[in-house]
Design an enzyme around this catalytic site. Structure first.
Site, short mmCIF file in Angstrom:
data_model
loop_
_atom_site.label_atom_id
_atom_site.label_comp_id
_atom_site.label_asym_id
_atom_site.label_seq_id
_atom_site.Cartn_x
_atom_site.Cartn_y
_atom_site.Cartn_z
N GLU A 158 47.53 40.59 81.39
CA GLU A 158 46.91 41.65 80.58
C GLU A 158 47.88 42.08 79.49
OE1 GLU A 158 45.67 44.78 83.24
OE2 GLU A 158 44.35 43.46 84.35
N ARG A 174 42.63 43.87 91.01
CA ARG A 174 43.74 43.34 90.23
C ARG A 174 43.39 41.91 89.83
NH1 ARG A 174 45.10 47.71 89.33
NH2 ARG A 174 47.12 48.72 89.66
N HIS A 210 40.66 46.70 81.51
CA HIS A 210 41.28 47.43 82.63
C HIS A 210 40.99 48.93 82.45
CE1 HIS A 210 44.68 47.22 85.80
NE2 HIS A 210 43.84 48.20 86.07
C1 GLV Z 1 44.43 51.05 87.91
O1 GLV Z 1 44.16 49.89 87.99
C2 GLV Z 1 45.24 51.74 88.84
O2 GLV Z 1 45.84 51.09 89.71
O3 GLV Z 1 45.33 52.97 88.75
#
Ligand code: GLV
Length: 371
Positions: A295, A266, A317
């Protein structure tokens, strides 16, 4: 009358959505692709829905649970991380929430591994040489060289599912592995990996003997050529071992100047201001980031500074973004399927209606019978 009414803050793919509709659910989906405003989520929660499908960008807290009081029965998150959901609030309102662990483990770990390779072997600058017609001639060391991954030392920070999958991949590249986890240590798995390393060495598959062990955080950072981050985001007050800004000026300065940082966990686990300085002032050799403090990455982010572009790889991401892991409607293979099944389990009372036994529910503690 629909069986259940559900609002989804994003599409989870036709297959999983149809699965819910075929069961008689009335499913309304926010068209997106951007996140709906919080105000809309609260309005929908207040409108009498039974279930809410969310993802990692949606803030879900007491305001939402209060609006859903009396009818909202479950929040089904399509993501493994759930730092956007206030667990204490969910427990106070006794709303179970589910997530989509496991099905994205290998996809995320392999992406972290590939990020490491792309960064250290300078795949992007190399491609730019060709694309921008700057490739003069073949030369032993010009215009630049990269660093190998094979045989190096990696620090795996966080040994949950994804960290362990990363470890497994690193074995194939003859790496020495230092593990650190403030909360969860899997010594059994690590012992099995050591055995595998020994076998590879004894049989001549790998030249050097390699090792794996748990160490303290600082020791991991001091010794590693690569540091890969796989911890959940836990802010102060949420855990005895918070991970917010675990990577800051002090800890980044602990890494070797030749080392690389890879973050697929994260964004807020790494201070962006600190990593910017670390790259600009060359405290470390490079970083590859798939996640950010905000983000999408804001237009004016310093991380786009062209001066550090050769040593910073940036992704959207994207680590779990394989077609099967994201969209498959089978709960054993796809996040979409697992999200839908988590919702179904709670609404339809699978497992004899015992929420504490439902595999995809995160906050089981709120539903366990008191001893
Ligand atoms: C992606 O970052 C998730 O948490 O699935």
């Amino acid at each position: 009358m629909p069986k259940f009414r559900v609002f989804a803050t994003c599409h989870i793919g036709d297959a999983a959505e149809n699965k819910l509709r075929e069961r008689g659910y009335e499913l309304e989906v926010y068209p997106g692709p951007e996140a709906p405003p919080k105000k809309l989520i609260v309005e929908k929660a207040a409108s009498g829905i039974d279930g809410l499908i969310t993802t990692l960008r949606d803030p879900i807290d007491a305001e939402v649970f209060e609006a859903g009081k009396g009818h909202l029965k479950v929040v089904a998150q399509i993501a493994v991380g759930f730092d956007n959901i206030n667990r204490a609030d969910a427990n106070r309102y006794r709303i179970p929430f589910t997530h989509t662990a496991d099905v994205l483990t290998e996809a995320t770990a392999e992406f972290a591994f590939f990020m490491m390779g792309a960064l250290a072997r300078k795949m992007w600058p190399s491609e730019l040489e060709v694309r921008e017609n700057r490739w003069g001639s073949w030369h032993p060391f010009l215009p630049f060289l990269g660093d190998e991954v094979t045989g190096k030392t990696i620090a795996v920070i966080g040994t949950g599912r994804i960290g362990l999958a990363m470890i497994k991949k690193c074995v194939g590249f003859d790496m020495n592995i230092l593990c650190y986890d403030p909360a969860y240590q899997n010594h059994q798995y690590i012992a099995k990996i050591q055995k595998l390393m020994d076998q590879r060495h004894q049989s001549g598959i790998q030249k050097e003997q390699t090792s794996i062990r748990y160490v303290e955080f600082e020791a991991a950072l001091r010794a590693a050529d690569y540091v890969s981050v796989h911890v959940p985001l836990l802010r102060e007050g949420e855990s005895d071992t918070p991970t917010y800004h675990l990577f800051n000026e002090k800890t980044l300065r602990t890494m070797k100047p030749t080392a690389y940082l890879i973050n697929t966990s994260r964004g807020p686990v790494v201070s962006e201001q600190a990593i910017y300085r670390a790259l600009k002032e060359k405290w470390i050799a490079g970083a590859a980031l798939d996640v950010f403090e905000r983000e999408p990455l804001p237009a004016d982010s310093k991380l786009r500074d062209p001066e550090i572009a050769d040593r910073l790889r940036l992704y959207n991401h994207f680590a779990s973004a394989g077609k099967i892991p994201r969209l498959d409607a089978d709960p054993d293979t796809g996040m979409a399927g697992r999200c839908a099944q988590g919702l179904i389990d709670v609404l339809e009372g699978s497992y004899g209606g015992d929420i504490s036994k439902m595999p995809y529910v995160v906050n089981k503690e709120a539903f366990q019978a008191s001893p």
